[in-house]
Write a protein that holds these residues in place. Structure first.
Motif, short mmCIF file in Angstrom:
data_model
loop_
_atom_site.label_atom_id
_atom_site.label_comp_id
_atom_site.label_asym_id
_atom_site.label_seq_id
_atom_site.Cartn_x
_atom_site.Cartn_y
_atom_site.Cartn_z
N PRO A 197 0.57 -0.65 0.08
CA PRO A 197 -0.28 0.26 0.27
C PRO A 197 0.83 1.20 0.54
N ASN A 198 0.23 2.45 -0.36
CA ASN A 198 0.97 3.57 -0.73
C ASN A 198 2.31 3.79 -1.49
N PHE A 199 1.85 2.37 -2.56
CA PHE A 199 2.19 2.58 -4.02
C PHE A 199 1.55 1.81 -4.53
N VAL A 259 2.42 6.74 -4.24
CA VAL A 259 2.09 7.78 -3.58
C VAL A 259 1.46 8.38 -2.88
N ASN A 260 2.18 10.01 -2.88
CA ASN A 260 1.36 10.77 -2.11
C ASN A 260 0.15 10.45 -1.46
N PRO A 261 -0.50 11.71 -0.51
CA PRO A 261 -1.29 11.82 -0.02
C PRO A 261 -2.22 12.90 -1.09
N MET A 262 -2.28 13.44 -1.86
CA MET A 262 -2.79 14.29 -2.54
C MET A 262 -3.25 12.92 -3.70
N LEU A 263 -2.47 12.59 -4.18
CA LEU A 263 -2.76 11.36 -5.10
C LEU A 263 -3.81 10.24 -4.64
N ARG A 264 -3.26 9.87 -3.84
CA ARG A 264 -4.32 8.24 -2.76
C ARG A 264 -5.73 8.87 -2.45
N ALA A 265 -6.17 10.79 -2.32
CA ALA A 265 -6.87 11.26 -2.22
C ALA A 265 -7.63 10.92 -3.50
N MET A 266 -7.08 11.77 -4.27
CA MET A 266 -7.91 11.50 -5.97
C MET A 266 -8.17 10.48 -6.15
N VAL A 289 -4.52 13.55 -12.51
CA VAL A 289 -4.21 12.12 -11.85
C VAL A 289 -2.51 12.03 -12.03
N LEU A 290 -2.70 11.83 -13.76
CA LEU A 290 -1.78 11.38 -14.42
C LEU A 290 -0.52 12.73 -14.50
N ASP A 291 -0.28 13.62 -13.96
CA ASP A 291 0.17 14.84 -13.52
C ASP A 291 1.23 14.47 -12.37
#
Length: 263
Positions: free
Chosen positions: A64-66, A110-117, A141-143
């Motif tokens: 997780p987180n990756f 996967v950073n917190p912002m990406l995980r939230a999205m 998300v792609l960015d």
């Protein structure tokens, strides 16, 4: 193959419905993903459990987180032993190249912002044709995927006979607490030689590799309902607090928080 295994059927599209296409999957335990490839790239993120796939002659064990990035036309296969909820983002090959996605398979942080999205998309999955707002979100998300750090295969292997012996021993004994010196003696080499070969072949100190192995082993144990205390003891920690500190350092969350947020 078990008679109770579920064989996953890959996408049958001749082309993607959208340049960035989002798909959620809830897969039963013992799912088999047969070898396949497609002309678009794929980013796989599991909301629970470890992503286990083979691609580019590399075994990936991504916690997780990756997430795992598979470039266009990459043949891959794998499976999951436990039930799994995950999403795939399929990305048009020209778009992936233009935006600068990696050209080899790799684990991506996967950073917190990406995980939230990704969690937002899990709760509110877009339906084709996507709205302008949904397309903008997927573009962001792609960015984030383009700039997120790569972690290689997360738990790399080596073709060096000495390291193969050490890594196999550690995989078979993840709770082992022997020092680097003791492991070196098992291979009839010096501690310095073993440390140098590990850094060269694995791209990290052997101590870091051992902690990543413990994470990969801990996640399914937590999913199956084992207590944090029992997982800590099984993985060689004398106290749960030491295990919790390691888990949080590597994944950014505690074992209990991970379990709570996985479902």
């Amino acid at each position: 193959m078990s008679s109770t295994s579920f064989i996953h059927t890959p996408l049958k599209f001749s082309q993607l419905p959208q340049p960035i296409y989002h798909l959620l999957r809830s897969m039963p335990e013992e799912t088999i993903y047969p070898p396949h490839h497609h002309p678009w790239g794929e980013f796989v993120y599991s909301f629970s459990g470890v992503v286990e796939l083979t691609a580019d002659n590399t075994d990936f064990r991504v916690p997780p987180n990756f997430g795992l990035w598979l470039p266009p036309n990459t043949e891959h296969n794998g499976g999951n032993h436990l039930a799994s909820d995950h999403c795939s983002l399929y990305i048009d090959s020209d778009l992936a190249a233009t935006r600068g996605m990696p050209t080899t398979s790799c684990a991506l942080m996967v950073n917190p912002m990406l995980r939230a999205m990704l969690n937002h998309l899990r709760l509110h999955p877009p339906k084709t044709p996507y709205s302008a707002e949904e397309n903008r979100l997927l573009d962001v998300v792609l960015d984030q995927l383009v700039v997120t750090p790569s972690a290689g295969s997360y738990l790399p292997d080596s073709d060096n006979p000495m390291l193969i012996k050490v890594l196999t021993y550690l995989k078979e004994n993840p709770g082992n607490q022997h020092s680097i010196k003791h492991l070196a003696e098992r291979c009839n080499c010096s501690e310095r030689t073993l440390a140098r070969k590990a850094q060269r072949d694995l791209g990290m100190p052997l101590s870091e590799w051992r902690q990543r192995l413990k994470i990969v082993r801990a996640v399914p144990m937590l999913q199956e309902g084992a207590t944090v205390e029992n997982v800590a003891l099984d993985l060689g920690y004398s106290t749960a607090s030491a295990f919790i500190a390691m888990f949080k350092r590597l994944l950014g969350t505690t074992p209990d928080e991970y379990r709570k947020n996985s479902y």
